[in-house]
Scaffold this active site. Structure first.
Site, PDB file in Angstrom:
ATOM      1  N   GLU A 369       0.828  -1.212   0.000  1.00 48.08           N
ATOM      2  CA  GLU A 369       0.000   0.000   0.000  1.00 48.08           C
ATOM      3  C   GLU A 369       0.864   1.265   0.000  1.00 48.08           C
ATOM      4  O   GLU A 369       0.611   2.212   0.740  1.00 48.08           O
ATOM      5  CB  GLU A 369      -0.998  -0.040   1.154  1.00 48.08           C
ATOM      6  CG  GLU A 369      -2.008  -1.157   0.894  1.00 48.08           C
ATOM      7  CD  GLU A 369      -3.036  -1.339   1.965  1.00 48.08           C
ATOM      8  OE1 GLU A 369      -3.246  -0.405   2.739  1.00 48.08           O
ATOM      9  OE2 GLU A 369      -3.623  -2.433   2.016  1.00 48.08           O
ATOM     10  N   THR A 371       5.223   1.905  -0.530  1.00 39.24           N
ATOM     11  CA  THR A 371       6.394   1.719   0.330  1.00 39.24           C
ATOM     12  C   THR A 371       6.654   3.014   1.104  1.00 39.24           C
ATOM     13  O   THR A 371       6.115   4.073   0.751  1.00 39.24           O
ATOM     14  CB  THR A 371       7.652   1.388  -0.517  1.00 39.24           C
ATOM     15  OG1 THR A 371       7.910   2.523  -1.362  1.00 39.24           O
ATOM     16  CG2 THR A 371       7.470   0.140  -1.376  1.00 39.24           C
TER      17      THR A 371
HETATM   18  C1  LIG Z   1       2.058  -9.771   0.908  1.00 38.09           C
HETATM   19  C2  LIG Z   1       1.676  -8.710  -0.085  1.00 38.09           C
HETATM   20  C3  LIG Z   1       0.343  -8.391  -0.270  1.00 38.09           C
HETATM   21  C4  LIG Z   1      -0.038  -7.445  -1.235  1.00 38.09           C
HETATM   22  N1  LIG Z   1      -1.377  -7.218  -1.481  1.00 38.09           N
HETATM   23  C5  LIG Z   1      -1.734  -6.457  -2.554  1.00 38.09           C
HETATM   24  C6  LIG Z   1      -3.106  -6.370  -2.959  1.00 38.09           C
HETATM   25  O1  LIG Z   1      -4.009  -6.918  -2.318  1.00 38.09           O
HETATM   26  N2  LIG Z   1      -3.399  -5.665  -4.077  1.00 38.09           N
HETATM   27  C7  LIG Z   1      -2.446  -5.032  -4.821  1.00 38.09           C
HETATM   28  O2  LIG Z   1      -2.786  -4.454  -5.840  1.00 38.09           O
HETATM   29  N3  LIG Z   1      -1.136  -5.093  -4.457  1.00 38.09           N
HETATM   30  C8  LIG Z   1      -0.757  -5.788  -3.349  1.00 38.09           C
HETATM   31  N4  LIG Z   1       0.570  -5.884  -2.984  1.00 38.09           N
HETATM   32  C9  LIG Z   1       1.585  -5.175  -3.788  1.00 38.09           C
HETATM   33  C10 LIG Z   1       2.271  -4.029  -3.075  1.00 38.09           C
HETATM   34  O3  LIG Z   1       1.405  -2.940  -2.903  1.00 38.09           O
HETATM   35  C11 LIG Z   1       3.549  -3.705  -3.855  1.00 38.09           C
HETATM   36  O4  LIG Z   1       4.433  -4.793  -3.654  1.00 38.09           O
HETATM   37  C12 LIG Z   1       4.179  -2.393  -3.456  1.00 38.09           C
HETATM   38  O5  LIG Z   1       3.382  -1.306  -3.869  1.00 38.09           O
HETATM   39  C13 LIG Z   1       5.597  -2.202  -3.995  1.00 38.09           C
HETATM   40  O6  LIG Z   1       5.670  -2.490  -5.361  1.00 38.09           O
HETATM   41  P1  LIG Z   1       6.818  -3.495  -5.885  1.00 38.09           P
HETATM   42  O7  LIG Z   1       6.757  -4.721  -5.072  1.00 38.09           O
HETATM   43  O8  LIG Z   1       6.678  -3.634  -7.353  1.00 38.09           O
HETATM   44  O9  LIG Z   1       8.171  -2.768  -5.523  1.00 38.09           O
HETATM   45  P2  LIG Z   1       8.971  -1.702  -6.433  1.00 38.09           P
HETATM   46  O10 LIG Z   1       8.021  -0.666  -6.925  1.00 38.09           O
HETATM   47  O11 LIG Z   1       9.778  -2.446  -7.448  1.00 38.09           O
HETATM   48  O12 LIG Z   1       9.941  -1.034  -5.382  1.00 38.09           O
HETATM   49  C14 LIG Z   1      11.243  -1.566  -5.065  1.00 38.09           C
HETATM   50  C15 LIG Z   1      11.988  -0.543  -4.229  1.00 38.09           C
HETATM   51  O13 LIG Z   1      12.211   0.640  -4.998  1.00 38.09           O
HETATM   52  C16 LIG Z   1      11.719   1.757  -4.305  1.00 38.09           C
HETATM   53  N5  LIG Z   1      11.201   2.755  -5.265  1.00 38.09           N
HETATM   54  C17 LIG Z   1      10.373   2.539  -6.318  1.00 38.09           C
HETATM   55  N6  LIG Z   1      10.125   3.694  -6.947  1.00 38.09           N
HETATM   56  C18 LIG Z   1      10.782   4.667  -6.262  1.00 38.09           C
HETATM   57  C19 LIG Z   1      10.895   6.076  -6.402  1.00 38.09           C
HETATM   58  N7  LIG Z   1      10.280   6.742  -7.361  1.00 38.09           N
HETATM   59  N8  LIG Z   1      11.680   6.735  -5.511  1.00 38.09           N
HETATM   60  C20 LIG Z   1      12.297   6.078  -4.502  1.00 38.09           C
HETATM   61  N9  LIG Z   1      12.219   4.755  -4.308  1.00 38.09           N
HETATM   62  C21 LIG Z   1      11.467   4.062  -5.187  1.00 38.09           C
HETATM   63  C22 LIG Z   1      10.611   1.227  -3.404  1.00 38.09           C
HETATM   64  O14 LIG Z   1      10.352   2.080  -2.299  1.00 38.09           O
HETATM   65  C23 LIG Z   1      11.218  -0.109  -2.982  1.00 38.09           C
HETATM   66  O15 LIG Z   1      12.105   0.096  -1.919  1.00 38.09           O
HETATM   67  C24 LIG Z   1       0.965  -6.771  -1.980  1.00 38.09           C
HETATM   68  C25 LIG Z   1       2.316  -7.059  -1.759  1.00 38.09           C
HETATM   69  C26 LIG Z   1       2.676  -8.019  -0.838  1.00 38.09           C
HETATM   70  C27 LIG Z   1       4.132  -8.336  -0.650  1.00 38.09           C
END
Ligand SMILES: Cc1cc2nc3c(=O)[nH]c(=O)nc-3n(C[C@H](O)[C@H](O)[C@H](O)COP(=O)(O)OP(=O)(O)OC[C@H]3O[C@@H](n4cnc5c(N)ncnc54)[C@H](O)[C@@H]3O)c2cc1C
Length: 388
Positions: A369, A371
């Site tokens: 929701e 990071t």
């Molecule tokens: C157990 C679990 C349940 C979940 N449930 C749902 C759900 O019900 N529905 C749903 O839609 N999603 C869900 N998610 C997804 C979750 O919201 C995402 O994993 C999260 O938003 C981060 O996206 P990502 O994993 O692609 O990480 P990334 O976007 O790849 O981020 C990787 C790292 O890069 C950093 N980063 C990325 N962009 C920037 C920036 N512009 N500036 C600085 N730092 C940056 C991030 O902070 C992080 O540290 C769930 C995830 C998990 C693990």
């Protein structure tokens, strides 16, 4: 805003008893088995936990944001996996429908979500669309159904979706506009399980929150009629997602306060019981400092969450503040968990103590929701633009 003190007190008392008598005693077993027993889910239904945030007109309790935050703090003193089972229905999986659904859509789905008869999920994230949620590749194109009705064909894959493996109703976000990226031209669809072309993957193995199934949602030439478009208007999906997340961030921040309080209770109990150098470790000032820092930060997080909830109930724009809540409460919970592990000494690195399990469980709060980094960016964006 507290609408009804007496009713809220009764709900909080029922939740406290449920957490104490029925959830905490089975936490360890749920973690080991990676399954939430169905009788506990039935008790959640009986207690109305699936519908706390859903308006009374649609079968829920219609709690205000502040009332819901207080309930979430109590409910999350048990392992987060319990709340994850009903939390979609009384949170992220119903908020978009409540905010933007047509009355017919609300009547069709909300009463069943509120009772817990069905489980909802919110399917936004994809392999290339995580923090950058506007980069969705899932696409929906206008298409006639086999019976000639107007509708949409959806293709794409969602990942990391809470409750996907067991969900009955999927709020799926797909690109319907011409642009290859961006917030415009994203539409939300209400897709029931059983719709041909929709399938879900198995539950992932996770670091924590065992018993809460999270998985993929695959849409392969999945056809839905026009009336599956949330709110009836294509292109409004990203706004609906953001409205849902705006409220959900207060919910989630409250859900970070409950485990932090529980971790502090466990840490204090250990500081009283464990003796070294001939006295309880709680006598040592360096240990006391860790407890004091945790208690102070939790109190600050709780106050921020409740104040923001009250301001939202009063109709104020709290877009920046909900990011501050989510950032501060989730980071606080992480620090409290880390200190609690430190207080356990070597036992903090072995399975078996509730603190160790909670340490794994709460790690997720800083990741999903939005990071912590995404919330920092959001807060700074509002500060620099001078917007609320
Ligand atoms: C157990 C679990 C349940 C979940 N449930 C749902 C759900 O019900 N529905 C749903 O839609 N999603 C869900 N998610 C997804 C979750 O919201 C995402 O994993 C999260 O938003 C981060 O996206 P990502 O994993 O692609 O990480 P990334 O976007 O790849 O981020 C990787 C790292 O890069 C950093 N980063 C990325 N962009 C920037 C920036 N512009 N500036 C600085 N730092 C940056 C991030 O902070 C992080 O540290 C769930 C995830 C998990 C693990």
């Amino acid at each position: 805003m507290i609408r009804d003190e007496k009713r809220l007190a009764a709900i909080l008392e029922a939740v406290r008893a449920f957490v104490r008598d029925e959830c905490i005693p089975i936490e360890e077993r749920v973690d080991l088995d990676d399954v939430l027993p169905e009788p506990v889910v039935d008790r959640m239904r009986a207690l109305g936990l699936f519908g706390h945030s859903i308006p009374e007109a649609y079968g829920g309790a219609g709690l205000t944001t502040e009332e819901l935050a207080l309930v979430n703090i109590e409910v999350s003193r048990a392992a987060p996996v319990f709340r994850a089972r009903f939390g979609g229905n009384t949170g992220i999986a119903s908020e978009a429908l409540i905010a933007d659904g047509l009355d017919a859509q609300k009547r069709a789905w909300l009463p069943r979500l509120a009772s817990g008869e069905i489980t909802g999920c919110f399917a936004l994230t994809e392999a290339e669309a995580g923090s950058d949620a506007t980069a969705l590749a899932t696409r929906a194109v206008p298409a006639r159904g086999a019976d000639g009705r107007a509708g949409w064909r959806i293709d794409g894959t969602k990942r990391y979706i809470t409750n996907a493996p067991i969900a009955d109703l999927f709020t799926v976000f797909a690109r319907t506009g011409d642009a290859a990226r961006g917030a415009a031209g994203i539409t939300a669809f209400l897709v029931p399980r059983g719709t041909p072309g929709l399938s879900t993957g198995p539950a992932y193995r996770k670091l924590g929150q065992h018993g809460s199934p999270v998985g993929e949602v695959r849409l392969d030439a999945c056809w839905v009629p026009d009336d599956a478009v949330l709110g009836g208007e294509p292109g409004e999906g990203f706004r609906s997602a953001m409205r849902a997340l705006n409220k959900q961030r207060i919910n989630l921040a409250a859900l970070c306060v409950g485990p932090a309080l529980r971790l502090l209770d466990e840490a204090v109990a250990h500081a009283r019981a464990r003796r070294q150098f001939g006295q309880p470790i709680g006598d040592f000032q360096l240990v006391q400092a860790m407890l004091a820092d945790s208690a102070t930060e939790i109190a600050a997080a709780r106050a921020l969450v409740l104040e923001t909830a009250r301001r939202r109930d009063a109709g104020e724009d709290v877009t920046k503040d909900v990011s501050m809540c989510k950032l501060f409460a989730s980071e606080t919970c992480g620090r409290v968990a880390d200190r609690a592990v430190q207080l356990l000494g070597g036992a903090g690195y072995l399975e078996g103590h509730p603190i160790v399990r909670l340490y794994r469980d709460v790690r997720l709060f800083r990741l999903y929701e939005g990071t912590s980094q995404i919330h920092q960016l959001n807060i700074a964006k509002h500060l620099l633009k001078g917007t609320p």
